[in-house]
Design a protein around this motif. Structure first.
Motif, mmCIF file in Angstrom:
data_model
loop_
_atom_site.group_PDB
_atom_site.id
_atom_site.type_symbol
_atom_site.label_atom_id
_atom_site.label_comp_id
_atom_site.label_asym_id
_atom_site.label_seq_id
_atom_site.Cartn_x
_atom_site.Cartn_y
_atom_site.Cartn_z
ATOM 1 N N GLU A 125 -8.210 1.459 12.037
ATOM 2 C CA GLU A 125 -8.591 0.345 11.525
ATOM 3 C C GLU A 125 -8.579 0.083 10.037
ATOM 4 O O GLU A 125 -8.303 -1.110 9.587
ATOM 5 N N GLU A 126 -8.970 1.198 9.263
ATOM 6 C CA GLU A 126 -9.154 0.994 7.857
ATOM 7 C C GLU A 126 -7.714 1.195 7.173
ATOM 8 O O GLU A 126 -7.400 0.932 6.040
ATOM 9 N N ASP A 127 -6.535 1.254 8.091
ATOM 10 C CA ASP A 127 -5.171 1.394 7.536
ATOM 11 C C ASP A 127 -4.939 -0.270 7.024
ATOM 12 O O ASP A 127 -3.551 -0.471 6.402
ATOM 13 N N GLN A 128 -5.577 -1.395 7.582
ATOM 14 C CA GLN A 128 -5.202 -2.765 7.403
ATOM 15 C C GLN A 128 -5.335 -3.257 6.101
ATOM 16 O O GLN A 128 -6.689 -3.315 5.688
ATOM 17 N N THR A 129 -4.416 -3.270 5.432
ATOM 18 C CA THR A 129 -4.109 -3.848 3.905
ATOM 19 C C THR A 129 -2.845 -4.048 3.370
ATOM 20 O O THR A 129 -1.872 -3.944 4.277
ATOM 21 N N VAL A 130 -2.497 -4.064 2.125
ATOM 22 C CA VAL A 130 -1.317 -4.300 1.783
ATOM 23 C C VAL A 130 -0.722 -3.020 1.104
ATOM 24 O O VAL A 130 -1.355 -2.255 0.635
ATOM 25 N N TYR A 131 0.725 -2.686 1.412
ATOM 26 C CA TYR A 131 1.476 -1.697 0.831
ATOM 27 C C TYR A 131 2.509 -2.193 -0.203
ATOM 28 O O TYR A 131 3.182 -3.003 0.355
ATOM 29 N N PHE A 132 2.488 -1.521 -1.216
ATOM 30 C CA PHE A 132 3.537 -1.452 -2.300
ATOM 31 C C PHE A 132 4.537 -0.482 -2.476
ATOM 32 O O PHE A 132 3.816 0.609 -2.769
ATOM 33 N N CYS A 133 5.701 -0.540 -2.465
ATOM 34 C CA CYS A 133 6.545 0.279 -2.730
ATOM 35 C C CYS A 133 7.045 0.487 -4.285
ATOM 36 O O CYS A 133 7.307 -0.635 -4.845
ATOM 37 N N ARG A 134 7.007 1.422 -4.982
ATOM 38 C CA ARG A 134 7.164 1.488 -6.335
ATOM 39 C C ARG A 134 8.271 2.331 -6.467
ATOM 40 O O ARG A 134 8.478 3.584 -5.996
ATOM 41 N N VAL A 135 9.406 2.115 -7.516
ATOM 42 C CA VAL A 135 10.472 2.928 -7.705
ATOM 43 C C VAL A 135 10.480 3.298 -9.290
ATOM 44 O O VAL A 135 10.264 2.556 -10.020
ATOM 45 N N HIS A 136 10.764 4.730 -9.354
ATOM 46 C CA HIS A 136 10.995 5.366 -10.635
ATOM 47 C C HIS A 136 12.221 5.823 -10.810
ATOM 48 O O HIS A 136 12.929 6.585 -10.019
ATOM 49 N N LEU A 137 13.096 5.636 -12.158
ATOM 50 C CA LEU A 137 14.542 5.845 -12.143
ATOM 51 C C LEU A 137 14.566 6.607 -13.469
ATOM 52 O O LEU A 137 13.806 6.071 -14.440
ATOM 53 N N ASN A 138 15.657 7.536 -13.614
ATOM 54 C CA ASN A 138 15.872 8.369 -14.882
ATOM 55 C C ASN A 138 17.191 7.903 -15.085
ATOM 56 O O ASN A 138 18.135 8.248 -14.552
ATOM 57 N N THR A 139 17.397 6.788 -16.065
ATOM 58 C CA THR A 139 18.799 6.458 -16.322
ATOM 59 C C THR A 139 19.194 7.024 -17.772
ATOM 60 O O THR A 139 18.313 7.598 -18.350
ATOM 61 N N THR A 140 20.236 6.637 -18.089
ATOM 62 C CA THR A 140 20.812 7.184 -19.225
ATOM 63 C C THR A 140 20.206 6.463 -20.598
ATOM 64 O O THR A 140 20.679 6.912 -21.724
#
Length: 225
Positions: A125-140
């Motif tokens: 029941e405590e899992d009911q909330t908002v989830y955000f995906c975050r991306v980290h990239l190592n670019t040139t």
């Protein structure tokens, strides 16, 4: 500007119009370029999902970007919950899982894929909330990171129990069972009554001749007058 002031008033209006026409494509090009830059990278995930308590749920995600990646440790996926700047609950590298989700989070994703699925097991029941995906990239050109703005609102519903019966169904079952038992055999009270009547009749049949015989003998032994 000085040139425009030296032009007669009637021609100045035409000159301003020509100047605006020349500047319009430049302004549009600038706005378009800025718009493209804003839309050149993003994280996509569903706005809402629903799961059943004690079950599991999958939150799909995908992302895109314009940069060229380095050859080593190119990508990293992280997840937050509750609010945009909330706690991290998952990190692909170095591996990390929040204590609340111990043994309950699985990320189905590998580099260099730009899409995957976060799976949450044994929903609570405590899992009911908002989830955000975050991306980290190592670019040139350096490190770049961004995440979904809206995230995914997860709703948890309780599982419907199928083992319990309603009182009406239980009463009906008991009544039916009673009827089935009485249909298969005679009523116990009637059986007892029939047995009692049978014993009485049998006793009467046996006693009657004895009584008649005793009366007859007594009559024969009566003294003569």
């Amino acid at each position: 500007m000085a040139l425009l002031l030296s032009i007669p008033e009637g021609n100045q209006i035409m000159a301003w119009i020509l100047l605006l026409l020349l500047l319009a494509p430049c302004l549009q090009a600038g706005n378009s370029a800025g718009s493209n830059r804003e839309r050149s990278f993003a994280v996509n995930q569903p706005t809402r999902l629903s799961g059943v308590q004690d079950g599991s749920i999958e939150i799909p995600f995908s992302f895109y970007f314009p940069w060229e990646l380095t050859k080593i440790r190119q990508m990293r996926i992280l997840w937050r919950w509750k609010v945009f700047h909330g706690e991290f609950i998952y990190n692909s590298s170095p591996p990390f899982i929040h204590k609340h989700f111990k043994n309950r989070l699985i990320l189905n994703w590998t580099q260099p894929q730009t899409s995957g699925v976060l799976r949450i097991l044994d929903l609570k029941e405590e899992d009911q909330t908002v989830y955000f995906c975050r991306v980290h990239l190592n670019t040139t050109k350096g490190t770049e990171s961004w995440q979904s703005i809206e995230g995914t609102q997860l709703t948890i519903t309780r599982a419907v129990s199928t083992t319990m019966k309603t009182p009406s169904l239980v009463t009906s079952a008991v009544t039916t069972a009673g009827l089935e038992d009485t249909e298969g055999q005679s009523n116990p009270s009637l059986v007892n009554l029939a047995a009692t009547v049978g014993v009485v009749v049998a006793t009467a049949v046996l006693i009657t001749p004895v009584c008649v015989l005793m009366i007859f003998l007594c009559w024969e032994q009566r003294p003569a007058p």
